[in-house]
Design a protein around this motif. Structure first.
Motif, PDB file in Angstrom:
ATOM      1  N   GLU A 109      30.373  38.163  47.260  1.00  0.00           N
ATOM      2  CA  GLU A 109      31.228  37.037  47.921  1.00  0.00           C
ATOM      3  C   GLU A 109      32.420  37.339  48.611  1.00  0.00           C
ATOM      4  OE1 GLU A 109      31.148  33.529  45.632  1.00  0.00           O
ATOM      5  OE2 GLU A 109      28.933  33.214  45.724  1.00  0.00           O
ATOM      6  N   ARG A 110      33.328  38.074  47.359  1.00  0.00           N
ATOM      7  CA  ARG A 110      34.430  38.872  47.710  1.00  0.00           C
ATOM      8  C   ARG A 110      34.729  39.620  48.846  1.00  0.00           C
ATOM      9  NH1 ARG A 110      35.254  35.167  44.301  1.00  0.00           N
ATOM     10  NH2 ARG A 110      37.053  34.722  42.953  1.00  0.00           N
ATOM     11  N   LEU A 111      33.589  40.310  48.756  1.00  0.00           N
ATOM     12  CA  LEU A 111      33.682  41.767  49.835  1.00  0.00           C
ATOM     13  C   LEU A 111      33.098  40.965  51.112  1.00  0.00           C
ATOM     14  CD1 LEU A 111      31.701  44.480  47.866  1.00  0.00           C
ATOM     15  CD2 LEU A 111      34.262  44.030  48.066  1.00  0.00           C
ATOM     16  N   HIS A 112      32.355  40.217  51.357  1.00  0.00           N
ATOM     17  CA  HIS A 112      32.032  39.451  52.667  1.00  0.00           C
ATOM     18  C   HIS A 112      32.830  38.561  53.000  1.00  0.00           C
ATOM     19  CE1 HIS A 112      27.957  40.866  52.179  1.00  0.00           C
ATOM     20  NE2 HIS A 112      27.481  40.232  51.280  1.00  0.00           N
ATOM     21  N   ALA A 113      33.823  38.022  51.980  1.00  0.00           N
ATOM     22  CA  ALA A 113      35.048  37.113  52.702  1.00  0.00           C
ATOM     23  C   ALA A 113      36.017  37.934  53.179  1.00  0.00           C
ATOM     24  CB  ALA A 113      35.245  36.145  51.470  1.00  0.00           C
ATOM     25  N   ALA A 114      35.997  39.070  52.723  1.00  0.00           N
ATOM     26  CA  ALA A 114      37.091  39.986  53.124  1.00  0.00           C
ATOM     27  C   ALA A 114      36.925  40.921  54.197  1.00  0.00           C
ATOM     28  CB  ALA A 114      37.454  40.821  51.837  1.00  0.00           C
ATOM     29  N   THR A 115      35.842  40.621  55.045  1.00  0.00           N
ATOM     30  CA  THR A 115      35.445  41.551  56.249  1.00  0.00           C
ATOM     31  C   THR A 115      36.776  41.600  57.210  1.00  0.00           C
ATOM     32  OG1 THR A 115      33.068  40.450  56.159  1.00  0.00           O
ATOM     33  CG2 THR A 115      33.923  41.615  58.151  1.00  0.00           C
ATOM     34  N   GLU A 116      37.507  40.319  57.441  1.00  0.00           N
ATOM     35  CA  GLU A 116      38.348  40.452  58.267  1.00  0.00           C
ATOM     36  C   GLU A 116      39.634  40.612  57.318  1.00  0.00           C
ATOM     37  OE1 GLU A 116      38.369  40.366  61.583  1.00  0.00           O
ATOM     38  OE2 GLU A 116      36.364  40.298  61.318  1.00  0.00           O
ATOM     39  N   ALA A 117      39.665  41.702  56.802  1.00  0.00           N
ATOM     40  CA  ALA A 117      40.971  42.048  55.829  1.00  0.00           C
ATOM     41  C   ALA A 117      42.101  42.475  56.523  1.00  0.00           C
ATOM     42  CB  ALA A 117      40.640  43.170  54.858  1.00  0.00           C
ATOM     43  N   PRO A 118      43.250  42.445  55.919  1.00  0.00           N
ATOM     44  CA  PRO A 118      44.577  42.743  56.618  1.00  0.00           C
ATOM     45  C   PRO A 118      44.824  44.276  56.756  1.00  0.00           C
ATOM     46  CG  PRO A 118      44.845  42.131  54.412  1.00  0.00           C
ATOM     47  CD  PRO A 118      43.397  41.540  54.811  1.00  0.00           C
ATOM     48  N   ASP A 119      45.672  44.838  57.420  1.00  0.00           N
ATOM     49  CA  ASP A 119      45.878  46.167  57.594  1.00  0.00           C
ATOM     50  C   ASP A 119      46.126  46.636  56.186  1.00  0.00           C
ATOM     51  OD1 ASP A 119      45.523  45.808  60.281  1.00  0.00           O
ATOM     52  OD2 ASP A 119      47.662  45.526  60.739  1.00  0.00           O
ATOM     53  N   GLY A 120      45.649  47.806  56.113  1.00  0.00           N
ATOM     54  CA  GLY A 120      45.940  48.600  54.853  1.00  0.00           C
ATOM     55  C   GLY A 120      44.655  48.971  53.985  1.00  0.00           C
ATOM     56  N   GLU A 121      44.897  49.413  52.919  1.00  0.00           N
ATOM     57  CA  GLU A 121      43.571  49.912  52.062  1.00  0.00           C
ATOM     58  C   GLU A 121      42.920  48.615  51.513  1.00  0.00           C
ATOM     59  OE1 GLU A 121      42.859  52.892  51.986  1.00  0.00           O
ATOM     60  OE2 GLU A 121      44.459  53.822  52.384  1.00  0.00           O
ATOM     61  N   LYS A 122      41.456  48.987  51.103  1.00  0.00           N
ATOM     62  CA  LYS A 122      40.740  47.923  50.555  1.00  0.00           C
ATOM     63  C   LYS A 122      40.198  48.835  49.440  1.00  0.00           C
ATOM     64  CE  LYS A 122      37.785  47.007  53.864  1.00  0.00           C
ATOM     65  NZ  LYS A 122      36.797  46.387  54.778  1.00  0.00           N
ATOM     66  N   VAL A 123      40.540  48.323  48.103  1.00  0.00           N
ATOM     67  CA  VAL A 123      40.273  49.228  46.910  1.00  0.00           C
ATOM     68  C   VAL A 123      39.786  48.255  45.859  1.00  0.00           C
ATOM     69  CG1 VAL A 123      41.471  50.372  45.098  1.00  0.00           C
ATOM     70  CG2 VAL A 123      42.247  50.595  47.439  1.00  0.00           C
ATOM     71  N   ILE A 124      38.455  48.681  45.080  1.00  0.00           N
ATOM     72  CA  ILE A 124      37.983  47.775  44.127  1.00  0.00           C
ATOM     73  C   ILE A 124      38.071  48.841  42.916  1.00  0.00           C
ATOM     74  CG2 ILE A 124      35.844  47.248  43.015  1.00  0.00           C
ATOM     75  CD1 ILE A 124      35.167  46.363  45.707  1.00  0.00           C
ATOM     76  N   SER A 125      38.825  48.094  41.763  1.00  0.00           N
ATOM     77  CA  SER A 125      38.902  48.933  40.354  1.00  0.00           C
ATOM     78  C   SER A 125      38.135  48.260  39.287  1.00  0.00           C
ATOM     79  CB  SER A 125      40.169  49.067  40.210  1.00  0.00           C
ATOM     80  OG  SER A 125      40.440  49.767  38.991  1.00  0.00           O
ATOM     81  N   LEU A 126      37.004  48.759  38.965  1.00  0.00           N
ATOM     82  CA  LEU A 126      36.186  47.976  38.080  1.00  0.00           C
ATOM     83  C   LEU A 126      35.947  49.053  36.958  1.00  0.00           C
ATOM     84  CD1 LEU A 126      33.807  45.798  40.149  1.00  0.00           C
ATOM     85  CD2 LEU A 126      36.034  45.181  38.600  1.00  0.00           C
ATOM     86  N   ILE A 127      36.077  48.606  35.659  1.00  0.00           N
ATOM     87  CA  ILE A 127      35.703  49.504  34.344  1.00  0.00           C
ATOM     88  C   ILE A 127      34.238  49.882  34.466  1.00  0.00           C
ATOM     89  CG2 ILE A 127      35.425  47.524  32.686  1.00  0.00           C
ATOM     90  CD1 ILE A 127      37.308  49.276  30.729  1.00  0.00           C
ATOM     91  N   HIS A 128      33.959  51.038  33.902  1.00  0.00           N
ATOM     92  CA  HIS A 128      32.734  51.422  33.674  1.00  0.00           C
ATOM     93  C   HIS A 128      31.975  51.060  32.358  1.00  0.00           C
ATOM     94  CE1 HIS A 128      29.626  55.149  33.817  1.00  0.00           C
ATOM     95  NE2 HIS A 128      29.063  53.888  33.729  1.00  0.00           N
ATOM     96  N   GLY A 129      32.786  51.332  31.287  1.00  0.00           N
ATOM     97  CA  GLY A 129      32.426  50.977  30.044  1.00  0.00           C
ATOM     98  C   GLY A 129      33.423  50.048  29.179  1.00  0.00           C
ATOM     99  N   ASN A 130      33.229  48.945  28.764  1.00  0.00           N
ATOM    100  CA  ASN A 130      34.662  48.235  28.339  1.00  0.00           C
ATOM    101  C   ASN A 130      34.890  48.632  26.879  1.00  0.00           C
ATOM    102  OD1 ASN A 130      35.436  45.630  26.493  1.00  0.00           O
ATOM    103  ND2 ASN A 130      36.249  45.363  28.912  1.00  0.00           N
ATOM    104  N   ASN A 131      36.163  49.061  26.587  1.00  0.00           N
ATOM    105  CA  ASN A 131      36.649  49.712  25.482  1.00  0.00           C
ATOM    106  C   ASN A 131      36.612  48.689  24.280  1.00  0.00           C
ATOM    107  OD1 ASN A 131      38.681  48.632  27.455  1.00  0.00           O
ATOM    108  ND2 ASN A 131      40.145  48.602  25.558  1.00  0.00           N
ATOM    109  N   GLU A 132      36.570  47.288  24.510  1.00  0.00           N
ATOM    110  CA  GLU A 132      36.262  46.567  23.590  1.00  0.00           C
ATOM    111  C   GLU A 132      35.183  45.928  22.989  1.00  0.00           C
ATOM    112  OE1 GLU A 132      39.093  43.161  23.026  1.00  0.00           O
ATOM    113  OE2 GLU A 132      40.612  44.116  24.557  1.00  0.00           O
ATOM    114  N   VAL A 133      34.416  45.561  23.977  1.00  0.00           N
ATOM    115  CA  VAL A 133      32.875  45.127  23.639  1.00  0.00           C
ATOM    116  C   VAL A 133      31.749  46.294  24.099  1.00  0.00           C
ATOM    117  CG1 VAL A 133      33.670  42.793  23.846  1.00  0.00           C
ATOM    118  CG2 VAL A 133      32.647  43.939  25.701  1.00  0.00           C
ATOM    119  N   GLY A 134      32.105  47.054  24.825  1.00  0.00           N
ATOM    120  CA  GLY A 134      31.289  48.089  25.071  1.00  0.00           C
ATOM    121  C   GLY A 134      30.361  48.040  26.347  1.00  0.00           C
TER     122      GLY A 134
END
Length: 410
Positions: free
Chosen positions: A138-163
């Motif tokens: 939903e966030r990605l589709h809603a951001a189709t008309e993104a403002p000028d600049g970079e579009k970056v997603i940062s998501l953890i691969h394996g969580n350090n607390e719960v795994g």
């Protein structure tokens, strides 16, 4: 003091003897500066760095020239997130999740605070700590008309607390479709589970050597080749690492990083199976010996050696202090300065009882079945002692709630 046992491998690991041996000569004999171009000492140091780069690339499924050596994952994360937004001067969109490591969350909030043109969104997670994919779509589709600049997603691969593991390949596919850059904090997964940078279609990831039996103070960034030149360096002053990370290279550390990564990757499948089985043994023994416990995180799609458990009516801090000869954690080592319940568990929707009673067990290469069984017996005795003097525990004996109690077997 009683017998000492180490079950905090997500915080750090002991240096493997083979790694130490590989590093030794670069402290005493071949101690040259890799940037010294006019004598044999510098040439040998540079050759060692490039050999290490080749080894790391082979282990990670990337090209050698996509590797930038750093002081560790925290620097690598700061390098990419700050660099892609030009130190906060460029706007754009940044999406992350509520269970990221502090290195990601604090950096993201820093960028949004210093530049209002950087639109930060923090995604919710489900009860296991995994990003909610529908919310991401939903966030990605809603951001189709993104403002000028970079579009970056940062998501953890394996969580350090719960795994819990995030589906990075699926996320990468969504990012490609929408023209987003995908950065993943892979600090806990590299060297522990199958990993291929190219096949996973990541744009950037990171590693710290001390998470897989290498030395502290050295790590790497893997940055897709076509992004070189778009990232403003975090450090200036010499133009090392193709101008991306200035500073005299830690040759011994880099050699140790490569040696540790090679050892970890060669034994990864067998060790992964062993640790997965060992954590299941630990969980089953805990359930058998201690009533009113709850497992946190995904029981299947997880880091092999990670188990997070909440003990009802037990203060985890008191439990760990009373068992200080056994290395355990009540959260992330990098957040230990904050005396507050785990923000990761809170984001997963856990109640206050779970938050205050959670303990992380992270097993490693030297952990044995006998150690696991010994730890459970110590836990059982200490939990019983703490509950005996707990007014909350005594009260709940009279009004047992259905939401707690030992979970069904997985």
């Amino acid at each position: 003091m009683s017998r000492r046992i180490y079950l905090d491998h997500n915080a750090t690991t002991p240096v493997d003897e083979r790694v130490l041996e590989a590093m030794r000569r670069f402290w005493r004999d071949d101690f040259g500066n890799a940037a010294s171009r006019h004598h044999v000492f510098g040439w040998e140091a540079q050759a060692a760095v490039e050999e290490a780069r080749e080894t790391c690339a082979e282990c990670l499924g990337c090209e050698p020239n996509e590797i930038i050596f750093t002081s560790g994952a925290t620097e690598s994360i700061n390098f990419f997130l700050k660099g892609i937004f030009a130190g906060g001067r460029m706007g754009g969109r940044l999406i992350t999740s509520a269970v990221e490591h502090r290195a990601v969350l604090d950096t993201a909030r820093y960028l949004a605070r210093w530049n209002p043109e950087i639109h930060l969104e923090i995604l919710p997670v489900d009860s296991t700590g995994r990003v909610e994919m529908e919310a991401l779509r939903e966030r990605l589709h809603a951001a189709t008309e993104a403002p000028d600049g970079e579009k970056v997603i940062s998501l953890i691969h394996g969580n350090n607390e719960v795994g819990t593991l995030n589906p990075v390949r699926e996320i990468a596919s969504l990012c490609r479709e929408g023209g987003w850059l995908f950065h993943s904090d892979t600090t806990q997964t590299i060297g522990k589970i199958p990993f291929d940078f190219a096949k996973m279609a990541l744009d950037c990831c990171c590693a710290s050597a001390h998470k897989f039996h290498g030395p502290k103070g050295v790590g790497l960034t893997v940055l897709r080749e076509n992004l070189f030149g778009r990232i403003e360096p975090l450090l200036h002053g010499g133009g090392h690492e193709r101008g991306n990370r200035s500073g005299t290279l830690n040759v011994a550390g880099i050699v140790g990083l490569a040696a540790a990564l090679k050892i970890a990757c060669e034994g990864r499948e067998a060790e992964g199976r062993r640790l997965f089985s060992l954590t299941e043994r630990l969980w089953e023994r805990i359930r058998e010996r201690i009533p009113e416990v709850e497992r946190n995180g995904d029981p299947e799609e997880r880091l092999p050696g990670t188990l997070n458990v909440s003990f009802r009516c037990v203060d985890a801090e008191a439990l760990l202090v009373n068992m200080s000869e056994i290395a355990l954690s009540s959260g992330s080592a990098c957040s230990s300065a904050h005396l507050e319940p785990s923000y990761v568990l809170r984001a997963m929707g856990k109640d206050e009882e779970s938050l205050h009673g959670s303990v992380r067990f992270s097993l490693g290469r030297a952990t044995t079945e006998e150690e696991v069984d010994y730890v459970v017996e110590r836990l059982a005795a200490e939990v019983e002692r703490l509950r005996r003097v707990s007014p909350r525990w005594n009260a709940t004996r009279k009004t047992q709630t259905a939401s707690w109690g030992n979970s069904p077997k997985h």
